[in-house]
Design an enzyme around this catalytic site. Sequence first.
Site, short mmCIF file in Angstrom:
data_model
loop_
_atom_site.label_atom_id
_atom_site.label_comp_id
_atom_site.label_asym_id
_atom_site.label_seq_id
_atom_site.Cartn_x
_atom_site.Cartn_y
_atom_site.Cartn_z
CE LYS A 10 2.54 -1.99 4.13
NZ LYS A 10 3.02 -0.79 3.45
CE1 TYR A 50 7.89 -0.96 0.93
CE2 TYR A 50 8.19 -1.39 3.09
CZ TYR A 50 7.07 -0.77 1.73
OH TYR A 50 6.51 -1.72 2.67
CB THR A 92 -1.12 2.93 -2.04
OG1 THR A 92 -0.73 1.93 -2.87
CG2 THR A 92 -0.46 3.28 -1.06
CG ASN A 113 -0.71 0.69 3.44
OD1 ASN A 113 0.06 -0.55 3.48
ND2 ASN A 113 -1.03 0.45 1.89
CG HIS A 116 4.44 -4.91 0.05
ND1 HIS A 116 4.98 -3.76 -0.88
CD2 HIS A 116 4.77 -5.44 -0.36
CE1 HIS A 116 5.36 -3.98 -1.71
NE2 HIS A 116 6.01 -4.88 -1.51
CD GLU A 127 8.24 -6.10 -3.58
OE1 GLU A 127 8.09 -4.68 -4.04
OE2 GLU A 127 6.82 -7.23 -3.44
P1 CMP Z 1 3.67 -0.19 0.09
O1 CMP Z 1 2.67 -1.46 -0.68
O2 CMP Z 1 3.73 -1.55 0.82
O3 CMP Z 1 4.45 0.07 -0.98
C1 CMP Z 1 4.71 1.38 -0.62
C2 CMP Z 1 4.36 2.05 0.51
O4 CMP Z 1 5.07 3.48 0.97
C3 CMP Z 1 2.90 2.01 0.86
O5 CMP Z 1 2.55 0.65 1.05
C4 CMP Z 1 2.37 3.05 1.29
O6 CMP Z 1 2.37 2.26 2.85
C5 CMP Z 1 3.57 4.23 1.43
N1 CMP Z 1 3.11 5.48 0.43
C6 CMP Z 1 3.00 5.57 -0.68
N2 CMP Z 1 2.96 6.58 -0.45
C7 CMP Z 1 2.78 7.26 0.54
C8 CMP Z 1 2.53 8.20 0.64
N3 CMP Z 1 2.13 9.47 -0.48
N4 CMP Z 1 2.39 8.55 1.94
C9 CMP Z 1 3.24 8.03 2.97
N5 CMP Z 1 3.17 6.38 2.93
C10 CMP Z 1 2.49 6.56 1.33
#
Ligand code: CMP
Length: 138
Positions: A10, A50, A92, A113, A116, A127
């Site tokens: 990311k 997304y 996550t 984070n 993905h 994806e």
């Molecule tokens: P990812 O694995 O990319 O899939 C969806 C993304 O949404 C996740 O990682 C997080 O970065 C983001 N995400 C999920 N839950 C939250 C949350 N409660 N607040 C902010 N971002 C979120």
Amino acid sequence: MKNITFTMIKPYAVECGNIGTILDIIITHNFKIRAMKYTRLSRSQAEKFYSVHKDRPFFNDLVEFMSSGPIVAAILEKENAVNDYRELIGSTDPAQAAEGTIRKLYGYSVQKNAVHGSDSDENAIIESNFFFPTFERY
Ligand code: CMP
């Protein structure tokens, strides 16, 4: 049987200079790179990628962040790829992620984070198809 998962490094992890270290961890854990690109999502591409989260309160921030800078997208192949990769990246929320996982090491927050990873074989295919035509896979 070998199967695939899809990952993105990311924007914030890219900005922090962590592309090389993250790819090294992935390769060291026996994932084969079947496709890879350094690219940047437009806002509408991020919204589409997304879209499953479109009703969540964090959707707009997520789209904003994921289109804020370049990413590395890749298709990874390994036996049990989806689950093994989820284990390698951790929870996550980096604060909840196990020691040694990519998100624990390089994640900064739930949004930033680091990476993905697909959550199912079905989504891994969807994806991967979103980013890579057949002729860009090896
Ligand atoms: P990812 O694995 O990319 O899939 C969806 C993304 O949404 C996740 O990682 C997080 O970065 C983001 N995400 C999920 N839950 C939250 C949350 N409660 N607040 C902010 N971002 C979120």
